[in-house]
Design an enzyme around this catalytic site. Sequence first.
Site, mmCIF file in Angstrom:
data_model
loop_
_atom_site.group_PDB
_atom_site.id
_atom_site.type_symbol
_atom_site.label_atom_id
_atom_site.label_comp_id
_atom_site.label_asym_id
_atom_site.label_seq_id
_atom_site.Cartn_x
_atom_site.Cartn_y
_atom_site.Cartn_z
ATOM 1 N N CYS A 12 -9.734 -3.451 -0.517
ATOM 2 C CA CYS A 12 -8.980 -3.215 0.718
ATOM 3 C C CYS A 12 -9.257 -1.772 1.139
ATOM 4 C CB CYS A 12 -7.490 -3.515 0.551
ATOM 5 S SG CYS A 12 -6.574 -2.410 -0.554
ATOM 6 N N ASN A 15 -6.845 0.691 -1.706
ATOM 7 C CA ASN A 15 -6.736 0.185 -3.078
ATOM 8 C C ASN A 15 -5.375 0.510 -3.699
ATOM 9 O OD1 ASN A 15 -8.377 0.716 -6.266
ATOM 10 N ND2 ASN A 15 -7.739 -1.211 -5.410
ATOM 11 N N CYS A 17 -2.370 -1.497 -2.268
ATOM 12 C CA CYS A 17 -1.481 -2.625 -1.961
ATOM 13 C C CYS A 17 -2.180 -3.968 -2.161
ATOM 14 C CB CYS A 17 -0.942 -2.545 -0.519
ATOM 15 S SG CYS A 17 0.287 -1.245 -0.258
ATOM 16 N N ARG A 18 -3.084 -4.305 -1.251
ATOM 17 C CA ARG A 18 -3.654 -5.652 -1.245
ATOM 18 C C ARG A 18 -4.631 -5.922 -2.374
ATOM 19 N NH1 ARG A 18 -5.841 -5.588 4.679
ATOM 20 N NH2 ARG A 18 -6.226 -3.436 4.060
ATOM 21 N N SER A 19 -5.636 -5.056 -2.544
ATOM 22 C CA SER A 19 -6.645 -5.356 -3.573
ATOM 23 C C SER A 19 -6.096 -5.268 -4.995
ATOM 24 C CB SER A 19 -7.917 -4.526 -3.395
ATOM 25 O OG SER A 19 -7.658 -3.145 -3.390
ATOM 26 N N ASP A 129 -2.146 -5.733 6.053
ATOM 27 C CA ASP A 129 -1.778 -4.544 5.292
ATOM 28 C C ASP A 129 -0.268 -4.350 5.391
ATOM 29 O OD1 ASP A 129 -1.469 -2.077 4.086
ATOM 30 O OD2 ASP A 129 -3.203 -1.189 5.094
#
Length: 162
Positions: A12, A15, A17-19, A129
């Site tokens: 993301c 690096n 939150c999402r990934s 996000d």
Amino acid sequence: MKQEKIRILFVCLGNICRSPSAEAIMKKIVADAGLSDRIEIDSAGTMGYHEGELPDSRMRQHGARRDYTLDSRSRPVRMSDFYDFDYIIGMDDQNVTDLKRKAPDQESVEKIHRMTNFSPEPLHDHIPDPYYGGASGFELVLDILEDACRGLLNQLRSEYSL
């Protein structure tokens, strides 16, 4: 003969939150399937804003409620990642575009995928996000990632006869 591990990198922007959430979810799904010895999972960001930091505390709290451990340290995508990983999976179209721009060759470009392309029930075309939103955004990210990670594992099972 020892089989090579299948290596997956989730990406993301920062690096945090999402990934790292995708990494934690996929690690749990893979462990529950008894495939940790066959599949290696990591995450990175297209930017190094948060290098060395733990994932966002809100993301860690929401993940923990679902029994996910988000404990990886943020790092930017490295050139070696394009050679070291079999799948490089971006969370949204901008991540995918940035990854393709950084890719050193066509073989690397072919490793790049959008996360929601693995969703068996694609209700969203990207992983939003959650950084500037509220609690519902973090929960939505986890919902979409759980679906997409299950789809990814199913694809790996059929592709690699796992």
